[in-house]
Write an enzyme that holds these catalytic residues in place. Structure first.
Site, short mmCIF file in Angstrom:
data_model
loop_
_atom_site.label_atom_id
_atom_site.label_comp_id
_atom_site.label_asym_id
_atom_site.label_seq_id
_atom_site.Cartn_x
_atom_site.Cartn_y
_atom_site.Cartn_z
N HIS A 136 0.92 -1.23 0.04
CA HIS A 136 0.07 0.18 0.17
C HIS A 136 1.03 1.11 -0.03
O HIS A 136 1.68 1.26 0.74
CB HIS A 136 -0.94 -0.02 1.21
CG HIS A 136 -2.10 0.76 1.08
ND1 HIS A 136 -2.80 1.12 2.32
CD2 HIS A 136 -2.84 1.25 0.12
CE1 HIS A 136 -3.88 1.83 1.85
NE2 HIS A 136 -4.02 1.79 0.52
N ASP A 161 -5.67 4.27 3.91
CA ASP A 161 -7.15 4.48 3.70
C ASP A 161 -7.90 5.05 4.83
O ASP A 161 -7.56 4.45 5.92
CB ASP A 161 -7.68 3.04 3.10
CG ASP A 161 -7.32 2.64 1.86
OD1 ASP A 161 -6.55 3.32 0.98
OD2 ASP A 161 -7.21 1.49 1.72
N HIS A 180 -14.06 4.56 0.47
CA HIS A 180 -13.32 5.07 1.29
C HIS A 180 -12.48 5.92 0.58
O HIS A 180 -12.64 6.34 -0.55
CB HIS A 180 -12.47 3.84 1.90
CG HIS A 180 -11.25 3.38 0.65
ND1 HIS A 180 -11.83 2.29 -0.02
CD2 HIS A 180 -10.09 3.70 0.64
CE1 HIS A 180 -10.73 2.16 -1.10
NE2 HIS A 180 -9.90 2.83 -0.56
N HIS A 188 -8.67 6.95 -0.43
CA HIS A 188 -7.07 6.53 -0.38
C HIS A 188 -6.13 8.09 -0.40
O HIS A 188 -6.58 8.84 -1.03
CB HIS A 188 -6.81 5.87 -1.54
CG HIS A 188 -5.35 5.61 -1.76
ND1 HIS A 188 -4.68 4.44 -1.26
CD2 HIS A 188 -4.40 6.32 -2.54
CE1 HIS A 188 -3.48 4.57 -1.49
NE2 HIS A 188 -3.17 5.41 -2.42
#
Length: 262
Positions: A155, A159, A234, A236
């Site tokens: 990642h 998030d 969500h 990011h």
């Protein structure tokens, strides 16, 4: 024809009449202001003027004229002194008014300077302040978390939990350099911050800003959503050293270094 001689004697005016005539003459002169301050002893003796039967004239001596001149001089001097005092008082009042006006102008200028300084300090504080991109939220997926869902294998951001349609905010002041759809990121915004770093906001359902627009801390830049490569709604969020992909840094540490507790 016989003529009869008139009888009787022509007599000189009596002492009482002469004295009264002199008194009337002096009173007349005093009334007209000629000898307003003559001393009584000046007329104590009998008049030496020749009696003619007309209004008796009074001749003033040098001492009486000197007295009149002295009185006139004293009056002029008193008037000049009064005028000088009045002029001095008016000048003092004018100086006091000017000093008061200068003091008020100085105080006004100082207040204006203080207000400008306060506004500038507040402006700088706001420009240098940072906020969380989602108000009252939390990080649901951390930085560098592993998984096959990310093309890099980990990642590159974090998030923030956010239902679709939640307000997304610029974390600080800067200029929008990207705004639109970008592949797996979906609808995204990239902002060049005033400190030279970059922040990215992805998967939004709609955008509120455009390229070239300046933004301030906390300003709405769009609404959260589930566009792009996602499994649910969500936000990011990434922090980068440059505009390019792969220059990411820890977003949580970035925000905390700017006073944001996440």
């Amino acid at each position: 024809m016989a003529f009869t001689r008139a009888t009787g004697k022509h007599r000189r005016p009596s002492r009482t009449k002469r004295t009264s005539s002199r008194t009337v003459g002096v009173a007349t002169l005093a009334t007209t202001g000629v000898i307003g301050t003559l001393a009584a002893p000046a007329f104590a003796g009998p008049s030496t003027a020749k009696q003619t039967g007309l209004t008796q004239a009074v001749t003033m001596g040098d001492s009486v004229a000197d007295q009149i001149d002295a009185q006139a001089h004293a009056q002029r001097q008193a008037a000049e002194e009064a005028a000088a005092r009045q002029a001095a008082e008016e000048a003092a009042k004018k100086r006091a008014a000017e000093q008061k006006a200068r003091a008020e102008a100085k105080a006004k200028a100082e207040r204006a300077a203080e207000e400008r300084a306060a506004r500038e300090a507040e402006r700088k504080r706001l420009l240098n302040s940072f906020v969380s991109p989602i108000s009252d939220s939390y990080v649901s997926t951390g930085y560098k978390a592993g998984g096959s869902v990310w093309s890099s294998g980990s990642h590159t951001g974090v998030d923030f939990h956010a239902a679709s349609g939640t307000t997304v905010r610029a974390v600080g002041a800067g200029t929008v350099v990207e705004a639109g759809f970008e592949g797996s990121y979906g609808n995204q915004v990239v902002i060049k911050m005033n400190d030279g770093t970059y922040t990215q906001y992805a998967h939004m359902s709609s955008l509120s800003v455009s390229v070239g627009q300046s933004v301030t801390p906390g300003q709405q830049i769009g609404l959260s959503g589930a566009t792009g490569n996602v499994t649910g709604a969500h936000l990011h969020f990434e922090a980068r050293t440059s505009q390019e992909y792969g220059s990411d840094m820890d977003p949580v540490a970035y925000l905390r270094s700017h006073g944001v507790n996440v």
